[in-house]
Design a protein around this motif. Sequence first.
Motif, PDB file in Angstrom:
ATOM      1  N   GLY A 158       0.789  -1.228   0.000  1.00  0.00           N
ATOM      2  CA  GLY A 158       0.000   0.000   0.000  1.00  0.00           C
ATOM      3  C   GLY A 158       0.817   1.272   0.000  1.00  0.00           C
ATOM      4  O   GLY A 158       0.263   2.358  -0.067  1.00  0.00           O
ATOM      5  N   LYS A 159       2.138   1.170   0.079  1.00  0.00           N
ATOM      6  CA  LYS A 159       2.998   2.359   0.082  1.00  0.00           C
ATOM      7  C   LYS A 159       3.955   2.271  -1.105  1.00  0.00           C
ATOM      8  O   LYS A 159       4.587   1.240  -1.323  1.00  0.00           O
ATOM      9  CB  LYS A 159       3.837   2.439   1.365  1.00  0.00           C
ATOM     10  N   PRO A 160       4.080   3.336  -1.879  1.00  0.00           N
ATOM     11  CA  PRO A 160       5.017   3.301  -3.004  1.00  0.00           C
ATOM     12  C   PRO A 160       6.453   3.435  -2.521  1.00  0.00           C
ATOM     13  O   PRO A 160       6.726   4.013  -1.475  1.00  0.00           O
ATOM     14  CB  PRO A 160       4.601   4.515  -3.835  1.00  0.00           C
ATOM     15  N   GLY A 161       7.384   2.886  -3.277  1.00  0.00           N
ATOM     16  CA  GLY A 161       8.804   3.036  -2.981  1.00  0.00           C
ATOM     17  C   GLY A 161       9.336   1.971  -2.041  1.00  0.00           C
ATOM     18  O   GLY A 161       8.671   0.985  -1.729  1.00  0.00           O
ATOM     19  N   LEU A 162      10.551   2.215  -1.598  1.00  0.00           N
ATOM     20  CA  LEU A 162      11.240   1.305  -0.687  1.00  0.00           C
ATOM     21  C   LEU A 162      11.579   2.029   0.601  1.00  0.00           C
ATOM     22  O   LEU A 162      11.707   3.250   0.639  1.00  0.00           O
ATOM     23  CB  LEU A 162      12.533   0.795  -1.326  1.00  0.00           C
ATOM     24  N   PHE A 163      11.756   1.230   1.658  1.00  0.00           N
ATOM     25  CA  PHE A 163      12.057   1.782   2.966  1.00  0.00           C
ATOM     26  C   PHE A 163      13.205   1.015   3.598  1.00  0.00           C
ATOM     27  O   PHE A 163      13.407  -0.159   3.309  1.00  0.00           O
ATOM     28  CB  PHE A 163      10.826   1.694   3.874  1.00  0.00           C
ATOM     29  N   LYS A 164      13.910   1.715   4.467  1.00  0.00           N
ATOM     30  CA  LYS A 164      14.993   1.089   5.227  1.00  0.00           C
ATOM     31  C   LYS A 164      14.495   0.884   6.646  1.00  0.00           C
ATOM     32  O   LYS A 164      13.933   1.791   7.265  1.00  0.00           O
ATOM     33  CB  LYS A 164      16.230   1.978   5.227  1.00  0.00           C
ATOM     34  N   LEU A 165      14.708  -0.307   7.176  1.00  0.00           N
ATOM     35  CA  LEU A 165      14.314  -0.629   8.540  1.00  0.00           C
ATOM     36  C   LEU A 165      15.277   0.058   9.499  1.00  0.00           C
ATOM     37  O   LEU A 165      16.473  -0.194   9.482  1.00  0.00           O
ATOM     38  CB  LEU A 165      14.342  -2.143   8.746  1.00  0.00           C
ATOM     39  N   VAL A 166      14.736   0.973  10.313  1.00  0.00           N
ATOM     40  CA  VAL A 166      15.563   1.756  11.228  1.00  0.00           C
ATOM     41  C   VAL A 166      15.533   1.172  12.634  1.00  0.00           C
ATOM     42  O   VAL A 166      16.548   1.111  13.312  1.00  0.00           O
ATOM     43  CB  VAL A 166      15.097   3.237  11.251  1.00  0.00           C
ATOM     44  N   GLY A 167      14.361   0.740  13.076  1.00  0.00           N
ATOM     45  CA  GLY A 167      14.236   0.217  14.427  1.00  0.00           C
ATOM     46  C   GLY A 167      12.874  -0.393  14.661  1.00  0.00           C
ATOM     47  O   GLY A 167      12.085  -0.583  13.736  1.00  0.00           O
ATOM     48  N   LYS A 173       1.714  -5.201   5.511  1.00  0.00           N
ATOM     49  CA  LYS A 173       2.626  -6.308   5.253  1.00  0.00           C
ATOM     50  C   LYS A 173       3.966  -5.756   4.799  1.00  0.00           C
ATOM     51  O   LYS A 173       4.026  -4.860   3.964  1.00  0.00           O
ATOM     52  CB  LYS A 173       2.063  -7.226   4.173  1.00  0.00           C
ATOM     53  N   LEU A 174       5.041  -6.301   5.370  1.00  0.00           N
ATOM     54  CA  LEU A 174       6.389  -5.923   4.976  1.00  0.00           C
ATOM     55  C   LEU A 174       7.007  -7.070   4.191  1.00  0.00           C
ATOM     56  O   LEU A 174       6.855  -8.232   4.551  1.00  0.00           O
ATOM     57  CB  LEU A 174       7.266  -5.660   6.196  1.00  0.00           C
ATOM     58  N   ALA A 175       7.714  -6.731   3.132  1.00  0.00           N
ATOM     59  CA  ALA A 175       8.441  -7.731   2.349  1.00  0.00           C
ATOM     60  C   ALA A 175       9.898  -7.299   2.282  1.00  0.00           C
ATOM     61  O   ALA A 175      10.220  -6.258   1.707  1.00  0.00           O
ATOM     62  CB  ALA A 175       7.846  -7.848   0.955  1.00  0.00           C
ATOM     63  N   SER A 176      10.765  -8.094   2.879  1.00  0.00           N
ATOM     64  CA  SER A 176      12.187  -7.799   2.849  1.00  0.00           C
ATOM     65  C   SER A 176      12.730  -8.149   1.462  1.00  0.00           C
ATOM     66  O   SER A 176      12.499  -9.235   0.947  1.00  0.00           O
ATOM     67  CB  SER A 176      12.905  -8.622   3.913  1.00  0.00           C
ATOM     68  N   LEU A 177      13.462  -7.224   0.852  1.00  0.00           N
ATOM     69  CA  LEU A 177      14.008  -7.479  -0.480  1.00  0.00           C
ATOM     70  C   LEU A 177      14.981  -8.658  -0.462  1.00  0.00           C
ATOM     71  O   LEU A 177      15.143  -9.339  -1.461  1.00  0.00           O
ATOM     72  CB  LEU A 177      14.724  -6.239  -1.018  1.00  0.00           C
ATOM     73  N   GLU A 178      15.577  -8.881   0.670  1.00  0.00           N
ATOM     74  CA  GLU A 178      16.523  -9.974   0.819  1.00  0.00           C
ATOM     75  C   GLU A 178      15.839 -11.340   0.684  1.00  0.00           C
ATOM     76  O   GLU A 178      16.454 -12.306   0.245  1.00  0.00           O
ATOM     77  CB  GLU A 178      17.169  -9.852   2.207  1.00  0.00           C
ATOM     78  N   ASP A 179      14.558 -11.413   1.040  1.00  0.00           N
ATOM     79  CA  ASP A 179      13.831 -12.677   1.041  1.00  0.00           C
ATOM     80  C   ASP A 179      13.028 -12.931  -0.226  1.00  0.00           C
ATOM     81  O   ASP A 179      12.475 -14.014  -0.400  1.00  0.00           O
ATOM     82  CB  ASP A 179      12.877 -12.723   2.243  1.00  0.00           C
ATOM     83  N   ILE A 180      12.944 -11.959  -1.113  1.00  0.00           N
ATOM     84  CA  ILE A 180      12.131 -12.106  -2.322  1.00  0.00           C
ATOM     85  C   ILE A 180      12.879 -12.939  -3.356  1.00  0.00           C
ATOM     86  O   ILE A 180      14.074 -12.741  -3.586  1.00  0.00           O
ATOM     87  CB  ILE A 180      11.767 -10.721  -2.903  1.00  0.00           C
ATOM     88  N   THR A 181      12.160 -13.879  -3.971  1.00  0.00           N
ATOM     89  CA  THR A 181      12.721 -14.685  -5.038  1.00  0.00           C
ATOM     90  C   THR A 181      11.826 -14.590  -6.272  1.00  0.00           C
ATOM     91  O   THR A 181      10.645 -14.271  -6.170  1.00  0.00           O
ATOM     92  CB  THR A 181      12.858 -16.166  -4.636  1.00  0.00           C
ATOM     93  N   ILE A 182      12.413 -14.887  -7.417  1.00  0.00           N
ATOM     94  CA  ILE A 182      11.704 -14.841  -8.694  1.00  0.00           C
ATOM     95  C   ILE A 182      11.596 -16.276  -9.216  1.00  0.00           C
ATOM     96  O   ILE A 182      12.569 -17.025  -9.207  1.00  0.00           O
ATOM     97  CB  ILE A 182      12.467 -13.969  -9.719  1.00  0.00           C
ATOM     98  N   TYR A 183      10.403 -16.633  -9.699  1.00  0.00           N
ATOM     99  CA  TYR A 183      10.195 -17.964 -10.255  1.00  0.00           C
ATOM    100  C   TYR A 183      11.034 -18.144 -11.518  1.00  0.00           C
ATOM    101  O   TYR A 183      10.990 -17.332 -12.425  1.00  0.00           O
ATOM    102  CB  TYR A 183       8.725 -18.183 -10.623  1.00  0.00           C
TER     103      TYR A 183
END
Length: 173
Positions: free
Chosen positions: A11-20, A46-56
């Motif tokens: 629901g939010k555009p762009g990317l974010f850095k986890l600060v705390g 819902k948060l999706a970590s870019l580190e955990d995303i995979t592509i089929y």
Amino acid sequence: MNITGLVAVSGKPGLFKLVGQNKSGFILEGLDAQKLKLVVNLSTSKLASLEDITIYCDDEDRRLKDIFEAMKVYSKTIPSSKEDAKVLRAFFADVVPDHDQERVYTSDIKKIVNWFSIIKELPLFDEEEPATETQAEETKVELVEESVKEESTEKKAKTTKKPAAKKTAAKKD
């Protein structure tokens, strides 16, 4: 490329850095020029970590980090995320030729291209990924195993076997 701590929020555009983290959720900082900080509650977003995303892919899934690396060395210009679907599909087929064309949607490709355009300007784009905890733990385990082997070898060299005393049992009548 270090994408540790980068997340996408539904629901939010762009990317974010986890600060705390605080009692109500996670504190995130926007990666855009505004550096907007917000608190995200996990019960509502819902948060999706870019580190955990995979592509089929046809053989096995590929991590998003590997896709970004392939895009980084891509020789032609990377299209905008607002390009036509056919252009984006052709680009993605060049970058990841073995991706599953039925399960990877055009909207997924748009997100990946958009995310890449955001992070390519950041210093973490050229930064090396820090050693993960599992790698550090494996190194510690290897060092402990080596020291245990050395200690047992030293103990075996110092000790000599003594013959065991025979025990005889006396029968009582």
